[in-house]
Scaffold this motif. Structure first.
Motif, PDB file in Angstrom:
ATOM      1  N   SER A  90       0.836  -1.199   0.000  1.00 14.62           N
ATOM      2  CA  SER A  90       0.000   0.000   0.000  1.00 14.62           C
ATOM      3  C   SER A  90       0.876   1.256   0.000  1.00 14.62           C
TER       4      SER A  90
ATOM      5  N   GLN B  58      -0.973   1.889   6.812  1.00 17.31           N
ATOM      6  CA  GLN B  58      -1.547   0.614   6.380  1.00 17.31           C
ATOM      7  C   GLN B  58      -0.460  -0.438   6.197  1.00 17.31           C
TER       8      GLN B  58
ATOM      9  N   ASP C 237      -5.258  -1.673  -0.308  1.00 19.92           N
ATOM     10  CA  ASP C 237      -6.108  -0.610   0.223  1.00 19.92           C
ATOM     11  C   ASP C 237      -7.590  -0.975   0.261  1.00 19.92           C
TER      12      ASP C 237
ATOM     13  N   SER D 173      -9.234  -6.245   4.107  1.00 19.58           N
ATOM     14  CA  SER D 173      -8.448  -6.210   5.347  1.00 19.58           C
ATOM     15  C   SER D 173      -9.336  -6.542   6.546  1.00 19.58           C
TER      16      SER D 173
END
Length: 182
Positions: A28, A33, A159, A164
């Motif tokens: 990312s 992140q 992203d 995630s």
């Protein structure tokens, strides 16, 4: 962890796949992140290694002590970074759970689990925490109608918030499974 071989291998695959995806997330362009994804990759691969069924490979006591040291250092780092990001509090709990499980396994290499005395307090607290975390993470994956300001934007693999979140949910479920078999 100790328990039947088939669920153990499923945990290994789930945790390793989650760790691998977290490595992808480290690409990312957003530094925070990348940092979070790195910690989650370490946790995923560590959980995969700990979940290998004992019937296949029983690690020596020093391996459990090494897990304790690695995840103890991870817990200290998570404690340090938790002052700027509440998400790191979850990393602290995960690292603490790994230290706890490795410590239990190092202290009791000859038998499986805690015996007939019931669930120890620390295990019970961790089970409650991760149950709440899994439920909260699952709810956060429910689709909501959301307007994106400024139109659509193509997100890279690192992203994607829903991926995630699914990664975190998977690791939370795996942590619950590992704590139950402790």
């Amino acid at each position: 962890m100790h328990g039947p071989a088939s669920p153990g291998w499923l945990l290994v695959v789930l945790c390793a796949a989650t760790g691998a995806y977290c490595l992808l997330r480290m690409r990312s362009p957003v530094e925070e992140q990348r940092r979070i994804a790195g910690g989650e990759a370490l946790m995923g691969f560590g959980m995969a290694a700990m979940a290998v069924p004992a019937a296949v490979a029983t690690p020596p006591r020093w391996a459990w002590l090494a897990y304790t040291a690695v995840f103890g250092a991870t817990a200290v780092r998570a404690l340090w970074t938790a002052r700027t990001s509440p998400h790191h509090l979850h990393h602290l709990m995960g690292a603490f759970a790994m230290v706890y499980m490795a410590g239990v396994m190092a202290a009791s290499p000859g038998h499986h689990g805690h015996g007939g005395s019931g669930v120890p307090l620390v295990t019970g607290v961790l089970l409650l925490y991760f149950t709440g975390y899994v439920l909260r993470s699952g709810v956060r994956l429910l689709p909501l109608a959301a307007a994106t300001p400024g139109g659509t934007r193509t997100l890279g693999w690192g992203d994607r918030p829903e991926l995630s979140q699914a990664c975190r949910l998977s690791m939370g479920i795996a942590m619950l499974a590992m704590l139950v078999t402790l």
